[in-house]
Design a protein around this motif. Structure first.
Motif, mmCIF file in Angstrom:
data_model
loop_
_atom_site.group_PDB
_atom_site.id
_atom_site.type_symbol
_atom_site.label_atom_id
_atom_site.label_comp_id
_atom_site.label_asym_id
_atom_site.label_seq_id
_atom_site.Cartn_x
_atom_site.Cartn_y
_atom_site.Cartn_z
ATOM 1 N N ASP A 43 13.125 1.400 -9.357
ATOM 2 C CA ASP A 43 13.261 1.710 -10.782
ATOM 3 C C ASP A 43 12.853 0.559 -11.700
ATOM 4 N N SER A 44 11.945 -0.282 -11.246
ATOM 5 C CA SER A 44 11.479 -1.392 -12.079
ATOM 6 C C SER A 44 10.093 -1.065 -12.652
ATOM 7 N N ALA A 45 9.770 -1.707 -13.761
ATOM 8 C CA ALA A 45 8.451 -1.513 -14.384
ATOM 9 C C ALA A 45 7.318 -1.923 -13.434
ATOM 10 N N PRO A 46 7.436 -3.052 -12.712
ATOM 11 C CA PRO A 46 6.358 -3.398 -11.777
ATOM 12 C C PRO A 46 6.148 -2.342 -10.688
ATOM 13 N N LEU A 47 7.242 -1.812 -10.136
ATOM 14 C CA LEU A 47 7.103 -0.775 -9.111
ATOM 15 C C LEU A 47 6.464 0.467 -9.705
ATOM 16 N N ASN A 48 6.849 0.833 -10.914
ATOM 17 C CA ASN A 48 6.252 1.995 -11.563
ATOM 18 C C ASN A 48 4.752 1.800 -11.767
ATOM 19 N N ALA A 49 4.335 0.588 -12.134
ATOM 20 C CA ALA A 49 2.907 0.296 -12.319
ATOM 21 C C ALA A 49 2.153 0.422 -10.994
ATOM 22 N N LEU A 50 2.767 -0.015 -9.917
ATOM 23 C CA LEU A 50 2.141 0.105 -8.600
ATOM 24 C C LEU A 50 2.093 1.558 -8.151
ATOM 25 N N GLN A 51 3.181 2.278 -8.357
ATOM 26 C CA GLN A 51 3.248 3.682 -7.953
ATOM 27 C C GLN A 51 2.241 4.539 -8.723
ATOM 28 N N ALA A 52 1.924 4.141 -9.939
ATOM 29 C CA ALA A 52 0.951 4.896 -10.733
ATOM 30 C C ALA A 52 -0.424 4.893 -10.076
ATOM 31 N N ILE A 54 -0.800 4.816 -6.628
ATOM 32 C CA ILE A 54 -0.503 5.049 -5.217
ATOM 33 C C ILE A 54 -1.658 5.719 -4.461
ATOM 34 N N ASP A 55 -2.443 6.556 -5.141
ATOM 35 C CA ASP A 55 -3.522 7.280 -4.468
ATOM 36 C C ASP A 55 -4.686 6.383 -4.055
ATOM 37 N N THR A 56 -4.884 5.282 -4.773
ATOM 38 C CA THR A 56 -6.039 4.425 -4.491
ATOM 39 C C THR A 56 -5.663 2.995 -4.112
ATOM 40 N N LEU A 57 -4.409 2.624 -4.309
ATOM 41 C CA LEU A 57 -3.981 1.242 -4.101
ATOM 42 C C LEU A 57 -3.720 0.951 -2.624
ATOM 43 N N ARG A 58 -4.314 -0.132 -2.139
ATOM 44 C CA ARG A 58 -3.989 -0.656 -0.810
ATOM 45 C C ARG A 58 -3.060 -1.848 -1.037
ATOM 46 N N LEU A 59 -1.791 -1.657 -0.701
ATOM 47 C CA LEU A 59 -0.771 -2.657 -0.989
ATOM 48 C C LEU A 59 -0.093 -3.086 0.300
ATOM 49 N N PHE A 60 -0.016 -4.405 0.467
ATOM 50 C CA PHE A 60 0.613 -4.996 1.644
ATOM 51 C C PHE A 60 1.747 -5.903 1.196
ATOM 52 N N ALA A 61 2.748 -6.059 2.057
ATOM 53 C CA ALA A 61 3.882 -6.941 1.781
ATOM 54 C C ALA A 61 4.109 -7.833 2.994
ATOM 55 N N LEU A 62 4.272 -9.122 2.758
ATOM 56 C CA LEU A 62 4.517 -10.058 3.853
ATOM 57 C C LEU A 62 5.951 -9.864 4.353
ATOM 58 N N GLU A 63 6.059 -9.444 5.590
ATOM 59 C CA GLU A 63 7.348 -9.041 6.171
ATOM 60 C C GLU A 63 8.384 -10.162 6.156
ATOM 61 N N GLU A 64 8.000 -11.367 6.505
ATOM 62 C CA GLU A 64 8.965 -12.471 6.542
ATOM 63 C C GLU A 64 9.579 -12.713 5.161
ATOM 64 N N ASP A 65 8.767 -12.625 4.111
ATOM 65 C CA ASP A 65 9.278 -12.823 2.756
ATOM 66 C C ASP A 65 10.143 -11.639 2.315
ATOM 67 N N ARG A 66 9.798 -10.440 2.753
ATOM 68 C CA ARG A 66 10.610 -9.265 2.445
ATOM 69 C C ARG A 66 11.998 -9.411 3.056
ATOM 70 N N GLN A 67 12.027 -9.835 4.318
ATOM 71 C CA GLN A 67 13.310 -10.019 4.995
ATOM 72 C C GLN A 67 14.142 -11.096 4.311
ATOM 73 N N ALA A 68 13.509 -12.188 3.916
ATOM 74 C CA ALA A 68 14.223 -13.298 3.274
ATOM 75 C C ALA A 68 14.868 -12.859 1.958
ATOM 76 N N ARG A 69 14.290 -11.861 1.304
ATOM 77 C CA ARG A 69 14.806 -11.392 0.013
ATOM 78 C C ARG A 69 15.656 -10.133 0.154
ATOM 79 N N GLY A 70 15.756 -9.613 1.361
ATOM 80 C CA GLY A 70 16.595 -8.439 1.600
ATOM 81 C C GLY A 70 16.115 -7.195 0.874
ATOM 82 N N LEU A 71 14.809 -7.062 0.716
ATOM 83 C CA LEU A 71 14.247 -5.921 -0.012
ATOM 84 C C LEU A 71 13.757 -4.849 0.948
#
Length: 99
Positions: A43-52, A54-71
């Motif tokens: 429910d954040s503005a950045p996530l909404n901008a990314l979701q807008a 979604i059909d063409t965006l190739r988005l990756f997330a670094l797993e180690e950093d995701r785990q460190a932030r508990g997201l």
């Protein structure tokens, strides 16, 4: 020419993510690492901008950093480890780190 855009700063402290999305080409991808992963907060503005895009965006997330932030990572975002980051760097013609 394809570009991997690497973002590491929080989208809540500056406009790097917004600028990156504006310049993103059709063959480009984004890798979120460090505090840039906070863009995936529900429910954040950045996530909404990314979701807008979604059909063409190739988005990756670094797993180690995701785990460190508990997201949690949405299903449409691909998690990669450090070897995966290296593979992405080789796959794309160039890498642009948004320092």
């Amino acid at each position: 020419m394809s570009t991997l855009h690497v973002l590491s700063h929080s989208p809540f402290t500056d406009n790097r993510l917004t600028s990156c999305l504006r310049l993103l080409g059709p063959q480009d991808a984004i890798l979120l690492c460090g505090d840039a992963l906070y863009a995936l907060q529900p429910d954040s503005a950045p996530l909404n901008a990314l979701q807008a895009r979604i059909d063409t965006l190739r988005l990756f997330a670094l797993e180690e950093d995701r785990q460190a932030r508990g997201l949690e990572v949405p299903d449409w975002v691909k998690s990669v480890d450090y070897p995966g980051f290296v593979e992405l760097s080789i796959h794309y013609d160039k890498v642009n780190s948004w320092l």
